[in-house]
Design a protein around this motif. Structure first.
Motif, PDB file in Angstrom:
ATOM      1  N   SER A  48      64.861  12.644 -30.065  1.00 38.15           N
ATOM      2  CA  SER A  48      66.283  12.446 -30.339  1.00 38.15           C
ATOM      3  C   SER A  48      67.104  12.728 -29.086  1.00 38.15           C
ATOM      4  O   SER A  48      66.683  13.475 -28.197  1.00 38.15           O
ATOM      5  CB  SER A  48      66.740  13.362 -31.475  1.00 38.15           C
ATOM      6  N   VAL A  49      68.265  12.149 -29.034  1.00 41.64           N
ATOM      7  CA  VAL A  49      69.189  12.388 -27.917  1.00 41.64           C
ATOM      8  C   VAL A  49      69.592  13.856 -27.905  1.00 41.64           C
ATOM      9  O   VAL A  49      69.689  14.476 -26.837  1.00 41.64           O
ATOM     10  CB  VAL A  49      70.416  11.455 -28.020  1.00 41.64           C
ATOM     11  N   LYS A  50      69.794  14.434 -29.065  1.00 46.11           N
ATOM     12  CA  LYS A  50      70.180  15.845 -29.164  1.00 46.11           C
ATOM     13  C   LYS A  50      69.155  16.736 -28.462  1.00 46.11           C
ATOM     14  O   LYS A  50      69.517  17.616 -27.682  1.00 46.11           O
ATOM     15  CB  LYS A  50      70.310  16.239 -30.637  1.00 46.11           C
ATOM     16  N   THR A  51      67.876  16.504 -28.716  1.00 46.03           N
ATOM     17  CA  THR A  51      66.821  17.307 -28.106  1.00 46.03           C
ATOM     18  C   THR A  51      66.742  17.054 -26.603  1.00 46.03           C
ATOM     19  O   THR A  51      66.535  17.984 -25.814  1.00 46.03           O
ATOM     20  CB  THR A  51      65.472  17.019 -28.789  1.00 46.03           C
ATOM     21  N   GLN A  52      66.909  15.813 -26.186  1.00 46.94           N
ATOM     22  CA  GLN A  52      66.888  15.496 -24.757  1.00 46.94           C
ATOM     23  C   GLN A  52      68.060  16.159 -24.033  1.00 46.94           C
ATOM     24  O   GLN A  52      67.895  16.682 -22.923  1.00 46.94           O
ATOM     25  CB  GLN A  52      66.901  13.983 -24.552  1.00 46.94           C
ATOM     26  N   LEU A  53      69.240  16.162 -24.643  1.00 45.75           N
ATOM     27  CA  LEU A  53      70.389  16.836 -24.041  1.00 45.75           C
ATOM     28  C   LEU A  53      70.168  18.345 -23.965  1.00 45.75           C
ATOM     29  O   LEU A  53      70.521  18.985 -22.972  1.00 45.75           O
ATOM     30  CB  LEU A  53      71.666  16.526 -24.836  1.00 45.75           C
ATOM     31  N   ARG A  54      69.587  18.913 -24.997  1.00 45.89           N
ATOM     32  CA  ARG A  54      69.289  20.350 -25.010  1.00 45.89           C
ATOM     33  C   ARG A  54      68.317  20.692 -23.882  1.00 45.89           C
ATOM     34  O   ARG A  54      68.498  21.691 -23.167  1.00 45.89           O
ATOM     35  CB  ARG A  54      68.706  20.761 -26.361  1.00 45.89           C
ATOM     36  N   ALA A  55      67.288  19.866 -23.689  1.00 41.42           N
ATOM     37  CA  ALA A  55      66.309  20.104 -22.615  1.00 41.42           C
ATOM     38  C   ALA A  55      66.966  19.968 -21.241  1.00 41.42           C
ATOM     39  O   ALA A  55      66.691  20.761 -20.328  1.00 41.42           O
ATOM     40  CB  ALA A  55      65.142  19.128 -22.752  1.00 41.42           C
ATOM     41  N   ALA A  56      67.834  18.975 -21.084  1.00 41.93           N
ATOM     42  CA  ALA A  56      68.526  18.787 -19.806  1.00 41.93           C
ATOM     43  C   ALA A  56      69.429  19.982 -19.509  1.00 41.93           C
ATOM     44  O   ALA A  56      69.481  20.467 -18.368  1.00 41.93           O
ATOM     45  CB  ALA A  56      69.340  17.494 -19.827  1.00 41.93           C
ATOM     46  N   ARG A  57      70.111  20.475 -20.522  1.00 45.93           N
ATOM     47  CA  ARG A  57      70.979  21.643 -20.329  1.00 45.93           C
ATOM     48  C   ARG A  57      70.164  22.861 -19.926  1.00 45.93           C
ATOM     49  O   ARG A  57      70.535  23.609 -19.020  1.00 45.93           O
ATOM     50  CB  ARG A  57      71.766  21.935 -21.600  1.00 45.93           C
ATOM     51  N   LYS A  58      69.034  23.072 -20.586  1.00 45.14           N
ATOM     52  CA  LYS A  58      68.171  24.219 -20.275  1.00 45.14           C
ATOM     53  C   LYS A  58      67.691  24.138 -18.829  1.00 45.14           C
ATOM     54  O   LYS A  58      67.710  25.129 -18.100  1.00 45.14           O
ATOM     55  CB  LYS A  58      66.971  24.247 -21.231  1.00 45.14           C
ATOM     56  N   THR A  59      67.273  22.951 -18.401  1.00 40.54           N
ATOM     57  CA  THR A  59      66.809  22.765 -17.025  1.00 40.54           C
ATOM     58  C   THR A  59      67.937  23.043 -16.036  1.00 40.54           C
ATOM     59  O   THR A  59      67.733  23.712 -15.017  1.00 40.54           O
ATOM     60  CB  THR A  59      66.280  21.334 -16.822  1.00 40.54           C
ATOM     61  N   LEU A  60      69.122  22.565 -16.340  1.00 44.73           N
ATOM     62  CA  LEU A  60      70.285  22.781 -15.478  1.00 44.73           C
ATOM     63  C   LEU A  60      70.613  24.266 -15.356  1.00 44.73           C
ATOM     64  O   LEU A  60      70.854  24.773 -14.256  1.00 44.73           O
ATOM     65  CB  LEU A  60      71.487  22.009 -16.014  1.00 44.73           C
ATOM     66  N   VAL A  61      70.594  24.972 -16.471  1.00 42.26           N
ATOM     67  CA  VAL A  61      70.880  26.404 -16.462  1.00 42.26           C
ATOM     68  C   VAL A  61      69.832  27.143 -15.641  1.00 42.26           C
ATOM     69  O   VAL A  61      70.161  27.984 -14.800  1.00 42.26           O
ATOM     70  CB  VAL A  61      70.951  26.961 -17.904  1.00 42.26           C
ATOM     71  N   GLU A  62      68.553  26.842 -15.855  1.00 41.56           N
ATOM     72  CA  GLU A  62      67.479  27.511 -15.122  1.00 41.56           C
ATOM     73  C   GLU A  62      67.572  27.232 -13.626  1.00 41.56           C
ATOM     74  O   GLU A  62      67.406  28.130 -12.808  1.00 41.56           O
ATOM     75  CB  GLU A  62      66.116  27.082 -15.672  1.00 41.56           C
ATOM     76  N   THR A  63      67.844  25.996 -13.260  1.00 38.71           N
ATOM     77  CA  THR A  63      67.950  25.621 -11.854  1.00 38.71           C
ATOM     78  C   THR A  63      69.139  26.325 -11.203  1.00 38.71           C
ATOM     79  O   THR A  63      69.026  26.843 -10.085  1.00 38.71           O
ATOM     80  CB  THR A  63      68.110  24.087 -11.716  1.00 38.71           C
ATOM     81  N   THR A  64      70.243  26.383 -11.893  1.00 42.39           N
ATOM     82  CA  THR A  64      71.447  27.030 -11.359  1.00 42.39           C
ATOM     83  C   THR A  64      71.218  28.524 -11.196  1.00 42.39           C
ATOM     84  O   THR A  64      71.612  29.115 -10.185  1.00 42.39           O
ATOM     85  CB  THR A  64      72.648  26.763 -12.286  1.00 42.39           C
ATOM     86  N   MET A  65      70.562  29.127 -12.160  1.00 41.96           N
ATOM     87  CA  MET A  65      70.297  30.572 -12.098  1.00 41.96           C
ATOM     88  C   MET A  65      69.352  30.900 -10.940  1.00 41.96           C
ATOM     89  O   MET A  65      69.538  31.876 -10.240  1.00 41.96           O
ATOM     90  CB  MET A  65      69.725  31.074 -13.421  1.00 41.96           C
ATOM     91  N   LYS A  66      68.321  30.080 -10.722  1.00 37.69           N
ATOM     92  CA  LYS A  66      67.372  30.298  -9.634  1.00 37.69           C
ATOM     93  C   LYS A  66      68.046  30.172  -8.274  1.00 37.69           C
ATOM     94  O   LYS A  66      67.722  30.856  -7.328  1.00 37.69           O
ATOM     95  CB  LYS A  66      66.199  29.315  -9.727  1.00 37.69           C
ATOM     96  N   ALA A  67      69.007  29.266  -8.205  1.00 41.42           N
ATOM     97  CA  ALA A  67      69.717  29.031  -6.953  1.00 41.42           C
ATOM     98  C   ALA A  67      70.819  30.074  -6.737  1.00 41.42           C
ATOM     99  O   ALA A  67      71.499  30.054  -5.720  1.00 41.42           O
ATOM    100  CB  ALA A  67      70.307  27.630  -6.935  1.00 41.42           C
ATOM    101  N   GLY A  68      71.006  30.976  -7.698  1.00 40.98           N
ATOM    102  CA  GLY A  68      72.023  32.004  -7.583  1.00 40.98           C
ATOM    103  C   GLY A  68      73.403  31.516  -7.902  1.00 40.98           C
ATOM    104  O   GLY A  68      74.390  32.176  -7.592  1.00 40.98           O
ATOM    105  N   GLY A  69      73.476  30.369  -8.514  1.00 37.08           N
ATOM    106  CA  GLY A  69      74.772  29.791  -8.852  1.00 37.08           C
ATOM    107  C   GLY A  69      75.371  30.423 -10.068  1.00 37.08           C
ATOM    108  O   GLY A  69      74.772  31.264 -10.737  1.00 37.08           O
ATOM    109  N   ASP A  70      76.565  30.048 -10.327  1.00 38.90           N
ATOM    110  CA  ASP A  70      77.291  30.576 -11.480  1.00 38.90           C
ATOM    111  C   ASP A  70      77.768  29.407 -12.318  1.00 38.90           C
ATOM    112  O   ASP A  70      78.347  28.464 -11.790  1.00 38.90           O
ATOM    113  CB  ASP A  70      78.489  31.400 -10.997  1.00 38.90           C
ATOM    114  N   LEU A  71      77.489  29.441 -13.596  1.00 40.28           N
ATOM    115  CA  LEU A  71      77.952  28.382 -14.476  1.00 40.28           C
ATOM    116  C   LEU A  71      79.367  28.673 -14.930  1.00 40.28           C
ATOM    117  O   LEU A  71      79.691  29.780 -15.319  1.00 40.28           O
ATOM    118  CB  LEU A  71      77.043  28.241 -15.700  1.00 40.28           C
ATOM    119  N   ALA A  72      80.194  27.681 -14.885  1.00 42.60           N
ATOM    120  CA  ALA A  72      81.591  27.867 -15.316  1.00 42.60           C
ATOM    121  C   ALA A  72      81.677  27.825 -16.809  1.00 42.60           C
ATOM    122  O   ALA A  72      80.954  27.268 -17.509  1.00 42.60           O
ATOM    123  CB  ALA A  72      82.459  26.776 -14.702  1.00 42.60           C
TER     124      ALA A  72
END
Length: 141
Positions: A117-141
């Motif tokens: 489902s699109v819902k699950t794909q969006l959830r996975a993309a968000r999780k990847t984005l959060v993990e990548t941002t956290m590893k890079a030391g970034g801050d999510l707005a």
């Protein structure tokens, strides 16, 4: 109807009524009998027993297909053909509509689930984005 409106369930009732309108005459007769006998409270157990009997039939597999909008005849035939090829069995579809999945579909058969489902794909993309941002030391707005 007023009670359904007051409880905020009028649209859920409408969806259920639309599904029921597509039911087989056998199902409608069974429901009518249950209403007459005052046994609608047993409906979940009847549905589970029916599903169990269907699953026991080795030649036929019941597959629950959840989509954001109702299937048309062409897509229904394509899904059934693909599932029959993949499972090497005759398939009957149990269709459910859940607009919250946005698009794609969710397949469930014999205890297994495939969610594309699109819902699950969006959830996975968000999780990847959060993990990548956290590893890079970034801050999510």
């Amino acid at each position: 109807m007023e009670s359904a409106k007051a409880d905020g369930r009028v649209f859920d009732d409408l969806k259920n009524l639309e599904v029921l309108a597509q039911a087989s005459p056998e199902l409608l007769a069974a429901l009518s009998c249950m209403v007459t006998r005052g046994q609608l409270d047993m409906l979940p157990q009847v549905a589970e027993a029916f599903r169990a009997m269907a699953d026991e039939d080795e030649d036929v597999v019941g597959v629950t297909v959840t989509t954001a909008i109702p299937l048309d005849d062409e897509l229904r035939a394509k899904i059934r053909a693909r599932l029959e090829q993949d499972l090497d069995r005759e398939v009957f579809l149990i269709e459910q509509v859940d607009p919250t999945i946005i698009g794609g579909l969710v397949l469930e058969a014999r205890g297994q689930r495939r969610d594309v489902s699109v819902k699950t794909q969006l959830r996975a993309a968000r999780k990847t984005l959060v993990e990548t941002t956290m590893k890079a030391g970034g801050d999510l707005a």
